[in-house]
Scaffold this motif. Structure first.
Motif, PDB file in Angstrom:
ATOM      1  N   ASP A  29      35.101  15.471  17.192  1.00 34.78           N
ATOM      2  CA  ASP A  29      34.705  16.230  16.012  1.00 34.78           C
ATOM      3  C   ASP A  29      33.785  15.356  15.152  1.00 34.78           C
ATOM      4  O   ASP A  29      33.077  14.511  15.684  1.00 34.78           O
ATOM      5  N   THR A  30      33.853  15.525  13.841  1.00 38.32           N
ATOM      6  CA  THR A  30      32.954  14.797  12.935  1.00 38.32           C
ATOM      7  C   THR A  30      33.495  13.439  12.523  1.00 38.32           C
ATOM      8  O   THR A  30      32.886  12.770  11.682  1.00 38.32           O
ATOM      9  N   GLY A  31      34.615  13.021  13.103  1.00 41.82           N
ATOM     10  CA  GLY A  31      35.218  11.745  12.740  1.00 41.82           C
ATOM     11  C   GLY A  31      36.534  11.948  12.018  1.00 41.82           C
ATOM     12  O   GLY A  31      37.067  13.059  11.959  1.00 41.82           O
ATOM     13  N   LEU A  32      37.063  10.871  11.447  1.00 38.02           N
ATOM     14  CA  LEU A  32      38.359  10.940  10.772  1.00 38.02           C
ATOM     15  C   LEU A  32      38.370  10.067   9.525  1.00 38.02           C
ATOM     16  O   LEU A  32      38.144   8.847   9.599  1.00 38.02           O
ATOM     17  N   GLY A  65      34.279  16.204   6.701  1.00 36.76           N
ATOM     18  CA  GLY A  65      35.618  16.703   6.379  1.00 36.76           C
ATOM     19  C   GLY A  65      36.246  17.549   7.469  1.00 36.76           C
ATOM     20  O   GLY A  65      37.472  17.686   7.531  1.00 36.76           O
ATOM     21  N   HIS A  66      35.422  18.120   8.352  1.00 35.58           N
ATOM     22  CA  HIS A  66      35.954  19.015   9.376  1.00 35.58           C
ATOM     23  C   HIS A  66      36.848  18.275  10.358  1.00 35.58           C
ATOM     24  O   HIS A  66      37.935  18.752  10.713  1.00 35.58           O
ATOM     25  N   GLY A  67      36.415  17.100  10.808  1.00 35.17           N
ATOM     26  CA  GLY A  67      37.207  16.345  11.768  1.00 35.17           C
ATOM     27  C   GLY A  67      38.557  15.919  11.222  1.00 35.17           C
ATOM     28  O   GLY A  67      39.565  15.927  11.943  1.00 35.17           O
ATOM     29  N   THR A  68      38.589  15.559   9.938  1.00 39.32           N
ATOM     30  CA  THR A  68      39.852  15.170   9.312  1.00 39.32           C
ATOM     31  C   THR A  68      40.792  16.361   9.219  1.00 39.32           C
ATOM     32  O   THR A  68      42.005  16.241   9.446  1.00 39.32           O
ATOM     33  N   HIS A  69      40.230  17.517   8.882  1.00 38.33           N
ATOM     34  CA  HIS A  69      41.024  18.748   8.832  1.00 38.33           C
ATOM     35  C   HIS A  69      41.644  19.062  10.194  1.00 38.33           C
ATOM     36  O   HIS A  69      42.844  19.372  10.290  1.00 38.33           O
ATOM     37  N   ILE A  70      40.849  18.945  11.255  1.00 40.79           N
ATOM     38  CA  ILE A  70      41.343  19.238  12.594  1.00 40.79           C
ATOM     39  C   ILE A  70      42.396  18.218  13.016  1.00 40.79           C
ATOM     40  O   ILE A  70      43.423  18.573  13.613  1.00 40.79           O
ATOM     41  N   ALA A  71      42.164  16.957  12.701  1.00 41.30           N
ATOM     42  CA  ALA A  71      43.150  15.926  13.041  1.00 41.30           C
ATOM     43  C   ALA A  71      44.488  16.216  12.371  1.00 41.30           C
ATOM     44  O   ALA A  71      45.555  16.007  12.957  1.00 41.30           O
ATOM     45  N   ILE A 126      45.899  16.038  26.781  1.00 46.04           N
ATOM     46  CA  ILE A 126      45.515  17.225  26.019  1.00 46.04           C
ATOM     47  C   ILE A 126      44.265  16.847  25.243  1.00 46.04           C
ATOM     48  O   ILE A 126      44.205  15.767  24.649  1.00 46.04           O
ATOM     49  N   HIS A 127      43.256  17.707  25.257  1.00 43.99           N
ATOM     50  CA  HIS A 127      42.030  17.412  24.514  1.00 43.99           C
ATOM     51  C   HIS A 127      41.602  18.656  23.754  1.00 43.99           C
ATOM     52  O   HIS A 127      41.408  19.716  24.337  1.00 43.99           O
ATOM     53  N   SER A 128      41.458  18.518  22.438  1.00 43.29           N
ATOM     54  CA  SER A 128      41.163  19.660  21.575  1.00 43.29           C
ATOM     55  C   SER A 128      39.775  19.517  20.949  1.00 43.29           C
ATOM     56  O   SER A 128      39.404  18.439  20.475  1.00 43.29           O
ATOM     57  N   ASN A 129      39.030  20.634  20.915  1.00 44.87           N
ATOM     58  CA  ASN A 129      37.658  20.620  20.406  1.00 44.87           C
ATOM     59  C   ASN A 129      37.401  21.888  19.598  1.00 44.87           C
ATOM     60  O   ASN A 129      37.275  22.973  20.173  1.00 44.87           O
TER      61      ASN A 129
END
Length: 224
Positions: A29-32, A65-71, A126-129
């Motif tokens: 994603d965009t990072g964490l 912020g998107h990657g942190t939300h997904i994490a 498991i890999h989520s995108n």
């Protein structure tokens, strides 16, 4: 627990001991958060990072912020909410893969070798995108999807997940997302699991407004 946990009744699984313990989840994603795995990292992710790196060079810090939300949806342990907001697999570890570079989000065409394989080698099964593109016409079997399918065919012990995207709608006004309206690649690949969500379960608090009031395209959502 809020919204999604109530719909899938994840508390029942937690009570049985299924909390993600001993599991490693990869995601791109965009990072964490701040991109540093130390005491300054957001408390919900401390001691959760198995490995983290960027595929495009530079820091894996999240500037969007998107990657942190997904994490948080994947492994967040609810440290700053007294356990009220945490992931279904809150005991799992995370392989962070940032696809951001100089403020742009770039996805390599060889998703299998460039994204999935490194996480697999790090122990993730498991890999989520939570990303994709709708630029191709519905039904087009593109090179991105083909790369995903090839990798999963060669590594059948790995579950690869993609989002259905944000392109769906309720054009026939029956109150449900129209069949076949999500058209995002590589979620159209044959061997991955594509996940979408169209409802929540929060009777009070949160955002309780009509679609139109929060700026969502009204031609897609005529009724709530």
């Amino acid at each position: 627990y809020e919204t999604g946990h109530k719909l899938i009744e994840s508390q029942k699984l937690h009570n049985l001991g299924f909390t993600g313990n001993s599991q490693i989840i990869g995601y791109s994603d965009t990072g964490l958060d701040i991109g540093v795995n130390d005491a300054t990292l957001h408390a919900d992710f401390r001691d959760k990072i198995h490995s983290a790196y960027t595929l495009k060079g530079g820091s894996w810090r999240d500037t969007a912020g998107h990657g942190t939300h997904i994490a948080g949806s994947l492994v967040g342990k609810g440290a700053l909410s007294d356990g009220k907001i945490k992931a279904s697999a809150f005991d799992a570890k995370l392989v962070v893969q940032s696809l951001s570079s100089e403020g742009r989000f770039r996805v390599p065409m060889e998703i299998g070798n460039v994204i999935l394989l490194p996480a697999y080698n790090d122990g993730a099964r498991i890999h989520s995108n939570s990303w994709g593109s709708s630029k191709f016409r519905w039904g087009t079997y593109d090179p991105f999807s083909k790369s995903v399918d090839k990798f999963i065919w060669d590594h059948p012990d790995m579950l690869v997940i993609f989002s259905a995207g944000n392109t769906a709608g309720d054009y026939n006004r029956d109150g449900f997302v129209d069949e076949r309206s999500p058209t995002v690649i590589p979620g159209i690949a044959k061997n991955c699991l594509t996940v979408g969500a169209s409802e929540n379960l929060v009777s009070k608090g949160g955002i309780q407004v009509n679609w139109q009031w929060i700026g969502v395209e009204t031609e897609r959502w005529h009724i709530d």
